[in-house]
Design a protein around this motif. Sequence first.
Motif, PDB file in Angstrom:
ATOM      1  N   VAL A  46     -46.724 -13.704  22.260  1.00 43.16           N
ATOM      2  CA  VAL A  46     -45.985 -14.839  21.724  1.00 43.16           C
ATOM      3  C   VAL A  46     -46.781 -16.105  22.001  1.00 43.16           C
ATOM      4  N   ALA A  47     -46.545 -17.117  21.197  1.00 45.58           N
ATOM      5  CA  ALA A  47     -47.165 -18.424  21.400  1.00 45.58           C
ATOM      6  C   ALA A  47     -46.174 -19.476  20.941  1.00 45.58           C
ATOM      7  N   ILE A  48     -46.213 -20.630  21.591  1.00 48.14           N
ATOM      8  CA  ILE A  48     -45.299 -21.706  21.247  1.00 48.14           C
ATOM      9  C   ILE A  48     -46.106 -22.983  21.053  1.00 48.14           C
ATOM     10  N   SER A  49     -45.766 -23.766  20.042  1.00 41.71           N
ATOM     11  CA  SER A  49     -46.485 -25.005  19.783  1.00 41.71           C
ATOM     12  C   SER A  49     -46.241 -25.988  20.931  1.00 41.71           C
ATOM     13  N   ASP A  72     -45.206 -28.966  21.041  1.00 39.30           N
ATOM     14  CA  ASP A  72     -43.946 -29.703  20.981  1.00 39.30           C
ATOM     15  C   ASP A  72     -42.722 -28.786  21.049  1.00 39.30           C
ATOM     16  N   GLY A  73     -42.961 -27.487  21.139  1.00 40.67           N
ATOM     17  CA  GLY A  73     -41.871 -26.526  21.239  1.00 40.67           C
ATOM     18  C   GLY A  73     -41.150 -26.256  19.936  1.00 40.67           C
ATOM     19  N   GLU A  74     -41.626 -26.778  18.835  1.00 46.14           N
ATOM     20  CA  GLU A  74     -40.934 -26.643  17.549  1.00 46.14           C
ATOM     21  C   GLU A  74     -41.104 -25.277  16.891  1.00 46.14           C
ATOM     22  N   TYR A  75     -42.237 -24.603  17.156  1.00 44.38           N
ATOM     23  CA  TYR A  75     -42.531 -23.338  16.485  1.00 44.38           C
ATOM     24  C   TYR A  75     -42.913 -22.257  17.488  1.00 44.38           C
ATOM     25  N   VAL A  76     -42.485 -21.026  17.193  1.00 41.95           N
ATOM     26  CA  VAL A  76     -42.816 -19.864  18.008  1.00 41.95           C
ATOM     27  C   VAL A  76     -43.409 -18.804  17.088  1.00 41.95           C
ATOM     28  N   ALA A  77     -44.566 -18.273  17.488  1.00 41.29           N
ATOM     29  CA  ALA A  77     -45.185 -17.157  16.762  1.00 41.29           C
ATOM     30  C   ALA A  77     -45.098 -15.924  17.649  1.00 41.29           C
ATOM     31  N   ALA A  78     -44.912 -14.765  17.028  1.00 43.01           N
ATOM     32  CA  ALA A  78     -44.815 -13.512  17.778  1.00 43.01           C
ATOM     33  C   ALA A  78     -45.451 -12.386  16.976  1.00 43.01           C
ATOM     34  N   GLY A  79     -45.996 -11.410  17.691  1.00 41.25           N
ATOM     35  CA  GLY A  79     -46.582 -10.247  17.039  1.00 41.25           C
ATOM     36  C   GLY A  79     -46.523  -9.051  17.957  1.00 41.25           C
ATOM     37  N   GLY A  80     -46.602  -7.855  17.351  1.00 38.53           N
ATOM     38  CA  GLY A  80     -46.503  -6.683  18.208  1.00 38.53           C
ATOM     39  C   GLY A  80     -46.833  -5.366  17.566  1.00 38.53           C
ATOM     40  N   GLY A  81     -46.308  -4.330  18.203  1.00 39.07           N
ATOM     41  CA  GLY A  81     -46.619  -2.955  17.860  1.00 39.07           C
ATOM     42  C   GLY A  81     -46.085  -2.492  16.524  1.00 39.07           C
ATOM     43  N   TRP A  82     -45.283  -3.275  15.899  1.00 38.06           N
ATOM     44  CA  TRP A  82     -44.736  -2.894  14.598  1.00 38.06           C
ATOM     45  C   TRP A  82     -45.585  -3.440  13.461  1.00 38.06           C
ATOM     46  N   ALA A 102     -51.826 -16.906  18.441  1.00 41.73           N
ATOM     47  CA  ALA A 102     -52.054 -18.233  19.009  1.00 41.73           C
ATOM     48  C   ALA A 102     -51.597 -19.247  17.984  1.00 41.73           C
ATOM     49  N   ILE A 103     -51.151 -20.416  18.454  1.00 43.02           N
ATOM     50  CA  ILE A 103     -50.643 -21.440  17.554  1.00 43.02           C
ATOM     51  C   ILE A 103     -51.240 -22.786  17.941  1.00 43.02           C
ATOM     52  N   SER A 104     -51.576 -23.595  16.946  1.00 43.83           N
ATOM     53  CA  SER A 104     -52.121 -24.921  17.231  1.00 43.83           C
ATOM     54  C   SER A 104     -51.042 -25.788  17.870  1.00 43.83           C
ATOM     55  N   ALA A 105     -51.448 -26.852  18.523  1.00 49.25           N
ATOM     56  CA  ALA A 105     -50.513 -27.712  19.251  1.00 49.25           C
ATOM     57  C   ALA A 105     -49.383 -28.220  18.362  1.00 49.25           C
ATOM     58  N   ASP A 106     -49.703 -28.569  17.121  1.00 48.02           N
ATOM     59  CA  ASP A 106     -48.679 -29.103  16.212  1.00 48.02           C
ATOM     60  C   ASP A 106     -47.953 -28.008  15.436  1.00 48.02           C
ATOM     61  N   THR A 127     -57.522 -17.253  20.048  1.00 49.49           N
ATOM     62  CA  THR A 127     -57.138 -18.557  20.576  1.00 49.49           C
ATOM     63  C   THR A 127     -57.472 -19.592  19.517  1.00 49.49           C
ATOM     64  N   ILE A 128     -56.804 -20.734  19.599  1.00 47.31           N
ATOM     65  CA  ILE A 128     -57.009 -21.780  18.601  1.00 47.31           C
ATOM     66  C   ILE A 128     -57.046 -23.132  19.308  1.00 47.31           C
ATOM     67  N   SER A 129     -57.932 -24.004  18.873  1.00 46.44           N
ATOM     68  CA  SER A 129     -58.009 -25.327  19.484  1.00 46.44           C
ATOM     69  C   SER A 129     -56.722 -26.101  19.197  1.00 46.44           C
ATOM     70  N   ALA A 130     -56.457 -27.119  19.999  1.00 52.73           N
ATOM     71  CA  ALA A 130     -55.205 -27.865  19.880  1.00 52.73           C
ATOM     72  C   ALA A 130     -54.998 -28.419  18.474  1.00 52.73           C
TER      73      ALA A 130
END
Length: 181
Positions: A38-41, A43-53, A80-84, A121-124
């Motif tokens: 999981v990754a969170i931006s 500012d906390g506005e967006y969440v990305a997730a990925g997995g075994g499915w 991974a998610i960019s800062a924004d 990974t992704i830069s800010a």
Amino acid sequence: ADGEYIAAGSSDDNVYLFDKDSSTPLWSYATNGDVNSVAISADGEYVAAGGGWSKVYLFDKDSSAPLWNYETGSTVYSVAISADGEYIAVGSYDNKVYLFDKDSSTPLWNYETGDAVYSVTISADGEYIAAGSDDYKVYLFDKDSNTSLWSYTTGAKVNSVAISADGDYIAAGSADDKVYF
């Protein structure tokens, strides 16, 4: 970045979003398999997730209903998610690195490595994406092209990569018991 929200993935097939002041999730979303990353931006506005499915999901913090999802060719190991929250990078067992814009479930591009991609990974600012693969390589990309800017061969599978906020520096951990900088 301010510690207000915590995103979590679990082997109970759920993605969770917590406020820092409570152990009760703000929401959860049931997937069809383990949540590997999981990754969170910032500012906390967006969440990305990925997995075994083999799916990648993007959520807005205010809803457990995904904004979109995308099915890769195999298990998703890393997101991974960019800062924004504008860009989402994904590494998959299908030997590919994917880059998404937050507004579309269609990848901006993908790149096929020589083996499974275990870490991204992704830069800010979202300008640079680094990936580590089971083909013993670290790759660097510009967000505007699926042609790697360069790749470096380590002595074994690359388990983890990290990039500085400005994209100037990359660190990689490899199964050859070395850290590359």
